[in-house]
Design an enzyme around this catalytic site. Structure first.
Site, PDB file in Angstrom:
ATOM      1  N   ASP A  68      -8.060  -5.680  -5.804  1.00 57.28           N
ATOM      2  CA  ASP A  68      -7.780  -4.521  -4.958  1.00 57.28           C
ATOM      3  C   ASP A  68      -8.002  -3.244  -5.761  1.00 57.28           C
ATOM      4  O   ASP A  68      -7.363  -3.042  -6.796  1.00 57.28           O
ATOM      5  CB  ASP A  68      -6.335  -4.606  -4.468  1.00 57.28           C
ATOM      6  CG  ASP A  68      -5.915  -3.393  -3.666  1.00 57.28           C
ATOM      7  OD1 ASP A  68      -6.788  -2.677  -3.150  1.00 57.28           O
ATOM      8  OD2 ASP A  68      -4.692  -3.179  -3.539  1.00 57.28           O
ATOM      9  N   HIS A 109      -5.636  -6.689  -1.412  1.00 56.25           N
ATOM     10  CA  HIS A 109      -4.638  -5.700  -1.016  1.00 56.25           C
ATOM     11  C   HIS A 109      -3.385  -6.376  -0.451  1.00 56.25           C
ATOM     12  O   HIS A 109      -3.440  -7.043   0.564  1.00 56.25           O
ATOM     13  CB  HIS A 109      -5.259  -4.760   0.020  1.00 56.25           C
ATOM     14  CG  HIS A 109      -4.585  -3.432   0.113  1.00 56.25           C
ATOM     15  ND1 HIS A 109      -4.330  -2.647  -0.974  1.00 56.25           N
ATOM     16  CD2 HIS A 109      -4.121  -2.735   1.187  1.00 56.25           C
ATOM     17  CE1 HIS A 109      -3.743  -1.520  -0.591  1.00 56.25           C
ATOM     18  NE2 HIS A 109      -3.597  -1.553   0.718  1.00 56.25           N
ATOM     19  N   SER A 119       0.851  -1.184   0.000  1.00 55.31           N
ATOM     20  CA  SER A 119       0.000   0.000   0.000  1.00 55.31           C
ATOM     21  C   SER A 119       0.897   1.247   0.000  1.00 55.31           C
ATOM     22  O   SER A 119       1.795   1.355  -0.823  1.00 55.31           O
ATOM     23  CB  SER A 119      -0.954  -0.045   1.192  1.00 55.31           C
ATOM     24  OG  SER A 119      -1.964   0.918   1.085  1.00 55.31           O
TER      25      SER A 119
END
Length: 626
Positions: free
Chosen positions: A515, A541, A194
């Site tokens: 994601d 994710h 991320s």
């Protein structure tokens, strides 16, 4: 990361943000002159999330060392008080499997307490023994216990909370560790997911002598104005795709969820209708204004955001934030099943968003005659909304659609199963009702943040028209909340968006295609022989960074194999370069050389990198263009 609600965002990714809403339920998010409402995405919940540490502890128990590194508060100014203007950065190390000359596996901490990543990043722990690697997890400034100005430093002085300062922290930490611990010969592989994945990629780009390679998982480096990947509404298109049969969800889910939102906002104007909404959705607090209904809409949208980011093939608490209360496997599929179970069983589903034409008198009659009490309570708008819920092929009762939304969001907001009603202020993205450090990062550098800043359009997604990406509204909020306005193109100029990948080397960009942050990542092939793109069709994710699981799909397993191959290549490349340097030094000093064909090693490295890329292409949906 990462949104990154990852990230969650309960996900990650950022802290609660203030935003303007219009008086019309479906108007733009930011409308000048309207009141501020507090909300955020799951990304803003990172500080409160916990990861199940059971698996990680089996690797580091008794060997994990907490340490503190003295960092300048400002890396980019020089002054008389440099030695005083410092803070202590927390980091963790484990030398359990380390052997001299082995690599350093370095995690670039993102917007949460670093222990979240210590306990969740299985890719590092599970492979440290094979690589004889030292493990290092570093905490991001202003998060966890790494506070430059004491607890909650973002309230005191957030001005040193920038990506550039954080990257410099990590570079100085690695340089210091390698100098003090005799690790000068150890190559460094940086990991991140991320926002952490963005940091990992940028560390390799900006400090290539310190970081020999990067695993950048679910890294939306294109989530900035100026980059060709920056199309904010694409985020919600990916969320919507997860609610279709293409991602394993029941047919018709996306269609009828959008219909349900249209019904929801049709009932926002009259008090009697809002009272009906409160009852049908089992809310704890009344909906006093149309703006309250819009907040309700974003609260529901936030749940679908979380399901998409956390669409793992096994039960996981990474999104729910409570290891004792994990979400089920494939939560988007499960949420859609719950939603569809409330619709008439004999009604055929549709795969396209239905059109909403004139009211059906039969549907109105059905709703008005269901009970005398209900008929008396219905306003004309309520009845019209009931009629509007008629897709092609037959009528769907309005109550069924709204009850479907209630059951779908309950998978997340009532994960314990013991709540009698839902509170919009104590669950979901708006919980806590405060701004925080991630909102400051968005308000200065526009670091990735979906809700409330990335609008859906209600055409290519299952939500509603939220207007355009409203920079003027963002500026208004940021000035009121922080006294700053974003430098719109600063991050693109500094880091180059997805375009910079073509000029970089030794980075694996991995993307879970379920994601929504994949919309802003590097997902297509690049001409560089040393950049590898791994698209994971069944991935959510940064799933590839997680601990391996018996229910991992083949593409997740293969993605990790590609990453490990790339890591071996980078490590060997570093050792070859070290031999080359040593040989040249011997020449300079007039010493005899070892018999070694350095160029042949270089050619071998190139072929290995290409092989890794070819492996990615054959095992993943490598060529899919986002």
């Amino acid at each position: 990361m990462f949104m990154s609600f990852y990230y969650i965002f309960v996900l990650s990714c950022c802290y609660n943000a203030l935003f303007h809403v219009s008086a019309a339920a479906q108007g733009p998010l930011f409308a000048s002159g309207h009141r501020l409402i507090r909300t955020s995405s799951w990304r803003g919940r990172g500080l409160n999330r916990k990861a199940d540490g059971t698996k990680a502890e089996s690797y580091y128990l008794g060997t994990l060392v907490e340490s503190w590194y003295t960092q300048p508060i400002d890396h980019f100014q020089f002054g008389k008080n440099d030695r005083k203007n410092v803070f202590k950065q927390r980091y963790y190390t484990s030398s359990k499997y380390f052997a001299p000359g082995g690599p350093i596996f370095f995690y670039a901490g993102n917007e949460a307490d670093v222990m979240l990543y210590v306990n969740a990043t299985g890719l590092m722990w599970e492979n440290a023994k094979e690589f004889e690697a030292m493990i290092v997890f570093a905490e991001h400034r202003y998060y966890g216990l790494s506070q430059p100005f004491g607890p909650e430093s973002w309230k005191t002085n957030p001005s040193y909370l920038t990506v550039e300062q954080a990257l410099a922290d990590y570079a100085h930490l690695i340089y210091g560790l390698k100098s003090r611990k005799g690790l000068s010969d150890s190559p460094v592989i940086v990991f991140g997911g991320s926002y952490g994945g963005m940091l990992a990629a940028w560390l390799r780009m900006k400090y290539p002598l310190l970081f020999q390679g990067a695993i950048a998982a679910s890294a939306p480096i294109g989530a900035f104005p100026g980059s060709r990947a920056f199309k904010p509404s694409r985020f919600w298109e990916v969320v919507t795709r997860d609610a279709t049969p293409a991602a394993g969800a029941p047919e018709g889910c996306d269609t009828y969820v959008q219909t349900a939102f249209r019904v929801l906002f049709s009932l926002s104007h009259e008090a009697v209708d809002r009272a009906q909404l409160m009852g049908l959705l089992r809310l704890c607090e009344p909906l006093d204004t149309p703006q309250d209904v819009e907040v309700l809409g974003y609260w529901i949208q936030g749940a679908f955001d979380a399901y998409a980011m956390g669409n793992y093939p096994y039960p996981s608490s990474y999104i729910s934030g409570d290891p004792s209360l994990p979400l089920p496997a494939w939560p988007m599929r499960e949420a859609c099943k719950r939603f569809m179970a409330q619709l008439p069983l004999d009604h055929p589903p549709h795969s396209q968003i239905p059109s909403h034409q004139t009211a059906s008198q039969n549907n109105v009659k059905e709703r008005q005659t269901s009970s005398a009490a209900t008929a008396e309570a219905l306003s004309s708008a309520f009845a019209a909304a009931a009629a509007a819920a008629e897709p092609e092929g037959g009528a769907i009762p309005m109550t069924s659609l709204l009850e479907g939304l209630r059951e779908a969001v309950g998978l997340l907001y009532n994960v314990s199963g013991d709540k009698q009603c839902f509170s919009l202020t104590s669950s979901g993205p708006a919980a806590g009702n405060v701004v925080g450090p991630w909102d400051y990062q968005f308000c200065t550098e526009l670091d990735a943040q979906e809700v409330p800043y990335y609008p859906a359009n209600g055409v290519n997604d299952m939500f509603w028209d939220q207007g355009p990406f409203d920079l003027a509204g963002i500026n208004t909020h940021c000035k009121e909340a922080w006294g700053v306005e974003p430098r719109v193109y600063h991050s693109f100029i500094q880091f180059g968006g997805v375009e910079a990948a073509a000029e970089a080397s030794n980075i694996v960009f991995s993307n879970g295609m379920m994601d929504p942050w994949s919309a802003f990542s590097v997902t297509t092939n690049i001409s560089s022989a040393t950049i590898t793109v791994v698209n994971i069709p069944n991935g959510a994710h940064h799933v590839d960074l997680m601990f391996s699981h018996k229910d991992d799909t083949t593409d997740i397993i293969d993605a990790r194999g590609v990453e490990l191959h790339a890591m071996r290549t980078w490590i060997q490349q570093h050792r070859n370069n070290k031999i080359m340097y040593t040989s040249q030094k011997a020449v300079d000093e007039g010493k005899p050389l070892l018999s070694l064909d350095v160029r042949s090693h270089d050619r071998s490295d190139d072929s290995e990198v290409l092989s890794a890329k070819d492996t990615a292409a054959s095992r993943s949906d490598y060529s899919e263009s986002r």
